[in-house]
Design a protein around this motif. Structure first.
Motif, short mmCIF file in Angstrom:
data_model
loop_
_atom_site.label_atom_id
_atom_site.label_comp_id
_atom_site.label_asym_id
_atom_site.label_seq_id
_atom_site.Cartn_x
_atom_site.Cartn_y
_atom_site.Cartn_z
N UNK A 56 0.82 -1.21 0.00
CA UNK A 56 0.00 0.00 0.00
C UNK A 56 0.86 1.27 0.00
N UNK A 57 1.91 1.26 0.83
CA UNK A 57 2.81 2.42 0.87
C UNK A 57 3.49 2.63 -0.48
N UNK A 58 3.94 1.54 -1.08
CA UNK A 58 4.61 1.64 -2.38
C UNK A 58 3.65 2.16 -3.44
N UNK B 119 12.47 0.50 -6.52
CA UNK B 119 12.32 -0.54 -5.50
C UNK B 119 10.84 -0.75 -5.19
N UNK B 120 10.09 0.35 -5.05
CA UNK B 120 8.65 0.23 -4.80
C UNK B 120 7.92 -0.41 -5.95
N UNK B 121 8.34 -0.09 -7.18
CA UNK B 121 7.70 -0.66 -8.37
C UNK B 121 7.95 -2.16 -8.47
N UNK B 122 9.15 -2.60 -8.14
CA UNK B 122 9.48 -4.03 -8.16
C UNK B 122 8.56 -4.79 -7.19
N UNK B 123 8.35 -4.22 -6.00
CA UNK B 123 7.44 -4.86 -5.03
C UNK B 123 6.03 -4.92 -5.58
#
Length: 434
Positions: free
Chosen positions: A13-15, A134-138
């Motif tokens: 959710x944060x990402x 990094x957020x996109x990968x998650x």
């Protein structure tokens, strides 16, 4: 397991919020000033010796603006999460290495990621993209955990509306002046004040003196150099930056008069009239035409009428351009405007106003109002221009008009999405009843 699953959900959710909101903000501020983003792309093309593809800069700028804003909104809405996250990943895989190259080589000081709204260094831009990547990968790995706000039936409508909204918003800001102006020449700004900084906050330099004695060279500062010791021989002097301070928001504003020499029959560059323009106590009109060759001629008569009105009232009127004297000569022969011409740098003029031509009203160096060529006041409206524009300048100084504009734009975007969502809920209720 439940604790681990809850933690993963929180990070997803944060990402989603961080990546989505950043894309929306970046796309929106570029859409506010598409021409500024276009000029930034052209700066990169110049560095890469690709000036032959200048014509592609604007279409590419619009494509990036629409893609960035659309991906951000879709992430926040949770629409088509599988493909949205993958396209976001492709976007980041392209721009993250690009921003690394920009940070290392520094071809342009400001990458233009957030337009003129937020200026961040090239290295900070790269670090920002690392976090987003990094957020996109998650999000790509856990796309199934993203909840959507629209059903499969209404999602295409939400996507289409979002894409058309940002496209037409960007086009409006191309054909008119940007609805928000983040540049130092915005309405209400005093140009002379933007050209200076407090000396205590400016760059701090140290002067180094190089002296020689018995074949040996030694460096001295201003405090200890041997000015009264004849055994030392002066060699050189240099300065170096000790501490970087604030920079003037305007560093390159300079205007030279152009005049017609009857004896030679040609136009020439004359004296510097920057101070004359910025210190004019009465109203002063600047017709800004960064390029006379590419200038839109459709509304030239409006400018001629404003010029006549200004002269009748004792107000100076200048046409300021970056075109060469030969171009000025041919243009004036063809149009017989009678304007008083002056010359300045092309980038400065493109920064002052995003219209070729455009009209700026100054008073004591303060920008009172701006008009694109199609919005230049008609002669019948000129009588009340002074009173109206003073009010506009005061409102822009307080930020009142910007807040109102942002609120209206937000409503124009959110209300249709809300209506689509309400239609979505009605369809779900109808299905349950059936």
């Amino acid at each position: 397991m439940k604790a681990t699953s809850k933690t993963v959900n929180i990070f997803v959710e944060l990402s989603r919020i961080i990546v989505g909101a950043t894309f929306v903000l970046s796309g929106f501020v570029k859409a506010v000033d598409p021409m500024g983003f276009t000029y930034k792309i052209q700066d990169y093309l110049i560095e890469l010796n690709l000036t032959e593809v200048f014509s592609l800069a604007l279409p590419v700028a619009l494509l990036i603006i629409v893609s960035e804003f659309l991906l951000g909104v879709l992430l926040l809405l949770g629409v088509y999460s599988k493909w949205t996250t993958r396209f976001t990943g492709l976007f980041m895989l392209f721009f993250t290495p690009l921003t690394l190259w920009i940070a290392v080589t520094n071809p342009v000081e400001d990458c233009g990621c957030f337009g003129d709204a937020f200026i961040i260094s090239n290295w900070n831009t790269f670090y920002k993209n690392i976090v987003l990547l990094a957020g996109t990968v998650l999000l790509i790995a856990k796309w199934k955990l993203i909840n959507t706000l629209f059903s499969l039936k209404t999602a295409p409508l939400a996507v289409l509306f979002t894409a058309l909204f940002v496209l037409f918003f960007a086009l409006y800001n191309i054909y008119k002046l940007p609805v928000f102006d983040f540049r130092p020449y915005r309405i209400g700004a005093n140009i002379p004040e933007q050209m200076h900084v407090d000396p205590e906050k400016a760059d701090i330099y140290e002067t180094i003196f190089l002296y020689s004695k018995n074949g040996i060279q030694q460096e001295f500062t201003e405090e200890n150099y041997p000015w009264n010791d004849s055994t030392w021989t002066y060699v050189d002097m240099k300065t170096h930056l000790v501490k970087e301070g604030e920079k003037p928001k305007i560093e390159d504003f300079s205007v030279d008069a152009l005049y017609y020499d009857e004896s030679s029959g040609s136009w020439n560059i004359g004296s510097d009239i920057t101070d004359i323009i910025l210190s004019e106590p009465s109203y002063l009109f600047l017709m800004v035409a960064s390029s006379l060759e590419e200038m839109n001629m459709k509304h030239l008569n409006r400018f001629k009428k404003v010029s006549t009105y200004a002269i009748d009232n004792g107000w100076p009127f200048y046409l300021i351009t970056s075109s060469g004297t030969d171009v000025v000569e041919n243009w004036e022969k063809s149009n017989r405007s009678g304007f008083q011409f002056c010359h300045s740098d092309e980038k400065v003029l493109e920064t002052m106003i995003r219209s070729n031509p455009g009209l700026i009203l100054l008073k004591g160096g303060t920008v009172i109002n701006k008009w694109d060529d199609s919005s230049v006041p008609l002669i019948g409206d000129m009588a009340s221009v002074a009173e109206q524009t003073n009010i506009i300048a005061e409102l822009n100084n307080t930020g009142t008009t910007g807040t109102v504009k942002l609120f209206i734009i937000a409503l124009l975007f959110l209300i249709p999405l809300l209506l689509i969502k309400l239609g979505d809920r009605k369809m779900l209720v109808r299905k349950k009843v059936e």
